[in-house]
Design a protein around this motif. Structure first.
Motif: not given
Length: 292
Positions: A52-62, A101-112
Motif C-alpha cells: 500500500a505504501a507504493r499506491a499513491a502515484v497521485i497524492a490524495d490531497d492533490d 480488484e478482488n481486494r475491494g476499494l483500496n488505496a491503489h484503486i482510489k489512486d487510479v
C-alpha cells in the motif's frame, strides 16, 4: 544482499492464491518449495504481494482535484464510493466507473480514480463490498469475503452505478467503465447488462458467456497479459462471439506481462511498459467515446 530470484512459477502460485483457489498456508508451502527454503519464501512473498505504501502515484490531497467519499443508491441498499473530479471543472464532463480488484476499494484503486479524473473526467470508484459492510482494512479478510459476494447483486449495483453517474450534475450523461482483474470481469458483465454504458475497458478480466455477447452495446477495449494463462484461456471463444455478433472492440495482448501488470503496488508483477501503453490506449478510448 542479492535480490531474491522470482520465477514465473512463483508468480503463478501467487495468482492462484489471490483468486481463492489456494489458501495462505498452501501458498507459502508452494513458495517454500519453489524458493528452496522457508527463509527465501518469506523474503519473496512481500515482493509478490501488494504494498500500500507504493499506491499513491497521485497524492490524495492533490490541489488539481476534488475528492470525496460518497453514498448513493444501489440495488436494495446504499453503495459507498470514492468520487473525484477536476478542481477547475467547467462544463459537463464524461464520467468513468473505476472497478476494483478482488481486494475491494483500496488505496491503489482510489489512486487510479484520481488518474482518471486528471484526464478530465468525473471518476467514481464504487465499493462493491458495500453490502458486506464495506472493504475491510485487512486484505486477507477482503479476499475471503469476496467469495460470499452475490454476482447478481454485484451486477445490479454496477447497473445502479451507471444510472447514478448518468444523472450526476457534473456529468455529460455518458458513462464509461474501467476495471482490473475481478473488476475487469465485472466491467465485461456490465457491458452485457447496461445497454446505456458508453465505453468499457477491461484489464485482464474474465469473459462473459458467448450467449451473453449479443446483449453488449458499448464498444470494448480489452487488455490482456501475455503470461496470464488462466484468463487468456477464454480469449478465443470471446473473440469469436464478438466477431460473429458484429461488436465493436479492440483487443491487445501485452507479451511478457503478467496478470495485474497495471498495479505498481506489486513489485514482481508490475510491468511499466505494458501499463503505460495500456493506459495511453485507455485514455484515448475514453476521449473517443465519452466526449459531449
Amino acid at each position: 544482499m542479492n535480490k531474491p530470484l522470482i520465477t514465473q512459477a512463483m508468480i503463478d502460485a501467487y495468482d492462484e492464491y489471490t483468486h481463492l483457489t489456494l489458501d495462505r498456508r498452501g501458498f507459502m508451502e508452494t513458495l517454500t518449495r519453489l524458493a528452496g527454503s522457508g527463509a527465501a519464501a518469506v523474503a519473496i512473498a512481500p515482493m509478490l504481494a501488494t504494498n500500500a505504501a507504493r499506491a499513491a502515484v497521485i497524492a490524495d490531497d492533490d490541489s488539481r482535484l476534488k475528492a470525496e467519499d460518497v453514498t448513493y443508491p444501489g440495488s436494495g441498499g446504499d453503495m459507498k464510493g470514492y468520487l473525484v473530479r477536476p478542481a477547475d471543472q467547467s462544463g459537463k464532463l464524461g464520467t468513468v466507473i473505476v472497478v476494483h480488484e478482488n481486494r475491494g476499494l483500496n488505496a491503489h484503486i482510489k489512486d487510479v480514480a484520481r488518474r482518471v479524473a486528471l484526464e478530465g473526467y468525473v471518476a467514481l470508484a464504487p465499493d462493491f463490498m458495500s453490502p458486506l459492510g464495506g472493504t475491510p482494512a485487512d486484505e486477507e479478510k477482503a479476499r475471503q469475503q469476496f467469495s460470499t459476494l452475490d454476482p447478481a447483486q454485484v451486477q445490479a449495483n454496477a447497473v445502479a452505478t451507471v444510472a447514478f453517474l448518468k444523472g450526476h450534475e457534473s456529468g455529460n450523461g455518458k458513462v464509461g467503465a474501467v476495471g482490473f482483474c475481478w473488476g475487469g470481469g465485472t466491467v465485461n458483465m456490465l457491458a452485457v447488462n447496461a445497454p446505456d454504458l458508453a465505453a468499457a475497458v477491461a484489464y485482464y478480466g474474465a469473459q462473459p458467456k458467448p450467449e451473453d455477447v449479443p446483449k453488449i452495446k458499448a464498444p470494448l477495449l480489452l487488455h490482456y497479459a501475455g503470461l496470464d494463462e488462466r484468463i487468456n484461456a477464454g480469449i478465443d471463444v470471446f473473440r469469436k462471439a464478438l466477431d460473429e455478433n458484429g461488436k465493436k472492440y479492440t483487443l491487445y495482448i501485452y507479451e511478457g506481462a503478467n496478470h495485474a501488470f497495471n498495479n505498481e503496488t506489486s513489485e514482481a508483477r508490475y510491468n511499466k511498459a505494458a501499463a503505460d501503453l495500456a493506459w495511453q490506449r485507455t485514455v484515448s478510448f475514453f476521449k473517443e467515446n465519452l466526449s459531449a
